[in-house]
Structure formats: C-alpha cells, structure tokens
Enzyme design. Structure first.
Site, PDB file in Angstrom:
ATOM      1  N   CYS A 112       0.825  -1.209   0.000  1.00  0.00           N
ATOM      2  CA  CYS A 112       0.000   0.000   0.000  1.00  0.00           C
ATOM      3  C   CYS A 112       0.863   1.265   0.000  1.00  0.00           C
ATOM      4  O   CYS A 112       1.389   1.648  -1.025  1.00  0.00           O
ATOM      5  CB  CYS A 112      -0.983  -0.030   1.171  1.00  0.00           C
ATOM      6  N   HIS A 218      -3.709  -5.257   0.644  1.00  0.00           N
ATOM      7  CA  HIS A 218      -3.136  -5.640   1.936  1.00  0.00           C
ATOM      8  C   HIS A 218      -3.089  -7.172   2.078  1.00  0.00           C
ATOM      9  O   HIS A 218      -4.022  -7.787   2.598  1.00  0.00           O
ATOM     10  CB  HIS A 218      -3.946  -5.028   3.083  1.00  0.00           C
ATOM     11  N   GLU A 220      -1.316  -8.827   4.125  1.00  0.00           N
ATOM     12  CA  GLU A 220      -1.043  -9.218   5.511  1.00  0.00           C
ATOM     13  C   GLU A 220      -2.301  -9.516   6.309  1.00  0.00           C
ATOM     14  O   GLU A 220      -2.220 -10.137   7.377  1.00  0.00           O
ATOM     15  CB  GLU A 220      -0.231  -8.116   6.218  1.00  0.00           C
TER      16      GLU A 220
END
Length: 246
Positions: A112, A218, A220
């Site tokens: 990001c 994202h 994660e």
C-alpha cells in the site's frame, strides 16, 4: 549460507499512544512474517539518521514496507497540494531502505503506502486522491463506517500481467482495497505486474532485481487463508533466505 529464519526489517510509523509519540507496526505484519518463516525486527524512523545504518542493515535479509495511516509527502513527487496525514520520518527511512535494497539486491516487499513509496523512489508520481481522477470506478477506498473485518474484505479483481513475477500465481485474483493515493506515472525501471479492471495500477516490480515487489492491496490481513497472500509471503521469505549479490 543464509539462516533458516531470515531477519526481516519492518519499517515503523509515527503514532501517538496515550498522548505520547511512539514508533509502531501493526501486529498483522509481524505475524505474517513470523508465520512464513522470517524473524521480524522493527526499524524506528531514527534508523535513517544513524551513522550505523549500513552496519544495521548488514544484519538484515529482507525489508517490509508496510501500509500506513499516513501518505507520502507531496514534495517527494513534485506535488503542491496540502497533505494532512504525513509522516516525514517514515518517508526518510523508507526511501533510504529502497535505495539500499536496490543497490544490494536485498528482497523487499512493499504494501500500500510502501508501493507508493517504491514508485516515487524510482521517479514515478502519484495521484493524491484517485477519486479526483476520471475513469476510476472500482471501490478502492474502504467504508470506514464499517467494522475493520468488513473494510478489509476483497472488493475487486486485479488482472495479473503475463510477463511479470506474479504470473506464476495466476491471471487474476480478488483483493481488498484501502487507499487514497494511487500510482499516476509509473517509475523508471518498474514493471506493472497487475492492474484493477478500471486501469489503476495494483502491483509493480523492479526489473533486474531478485525480488522487489509492491502491491496496493493488503496481503497481511488474511495471510493464512488467502492464496495470493500465501504466494507473496512465501516468495518473499524464500528470496530472503538466498545469498544476495551486489
């Protein structure tokens, strides 16, 4: 021979905690690195000013540039608008880490804000707010009135280019999207790895580098179940285990 658990330096951000300035990283980044076999360490913004920067990074096998509440400073890419959410210390450290990773072929994964830093470092530019640009129609910004688990749900597809590193994963995937800044002009030496159906650049990589990839979404968040997240973190840690050549 690399350690079986390579050391991954994760860039920190300035936060206010209980009314006091702090350096912080969201737990999900730490957990993802740990889950896929890395040893995460946190780099405070002051690492950029350290006389021992090179010695510190010599102990590191890979770099993770995280997403953040803040945005890249306009002066970094020649813009003149007022940006309320800045973290100049984060900018300074991230751009120094990008230069280091480029010079030494160190694996780097950028998420990001990290993707935006990566693009600007290689002389690309950003749209300060993609909503002010004609032609983008996908839901790239989260609804912050919703719970976090809703905000981070996949909302649009990315179309993966056939000539990049992500092509080994597949042709497209459904991703989340929580960002205001977006790539405008792609930086020098960078390859567009994936785009949204509306043309917004979603992933880039550095040409002739073992592993430097930036993604706008994202990975994660759902790093255990999401297949593209698995691919990204597995490849990142794999390359961090390999000897680096300058």
């Amino acid at each position: 021979m690399k350690n079986s658990r390579p050391i991954i330096a994760i860039v920190s951000c300035h936060k206010m905690v209980d009314g006091q300035p702090a350096q912080a990283v969201y737990q999900k980044y730490i957990d993802a690195v740990n889950f896929y076999g890395g040893n995460p360490i946190l780099l405070p913004n002051t690492a950029a000013d350290s006389e021992n920067f090179d010695a510190l990074l010599a102990m590191v096998d890979g770099i993770l540039l995280t997403g953040s509440y803040s945005n890249v400073a306009p002066t970094r890419y020649g813009a003149t608008h007022v940006e309320a959410k800045q973290d100049l210390g984060r900018d300074e450290l991230s751009f120094k880490l990008l230069a280091y990773a480029d010079e030494r072929n160190m694996p780097l994964l950028a998420v990001c804000r990290g993707l935006q830093e990566m693009n600007v470092h290689f002389n690309g530019t950003l749209h300060p707010d993609w909503r002010e640009v004609d032609g983008f129609y996908e839901p790239h910004l989260e609804d912050n009135t919703q719970p976090l688990e809703v905000q981070y749900q996949p909302v649009h597809y990315v179309i993966i280019q056939p000539n990049g590193r992500l092509a080994a994963f597949g042709e497209k995937w459904h991703v989340n999207s929580l960002h205001k800044q977006a790539i405008n002009k792609v930086g020098a030496r960078l390859l567009v790895e994936a785009s949204a159906p509306d043309g917004l650049v979603e992933a880039i990589s550095l040409l002739q580098h073992p592993f430097m990839i930036g993604v706008q979404w994202h990975p994660e968040l759902n790093y255990v179940q999401d297949n593209l997240s698995k691919f990204l973190f597995t490849e990142f840690i794999h390359h961090a285990r390999e000897p680096q050549t300058e």
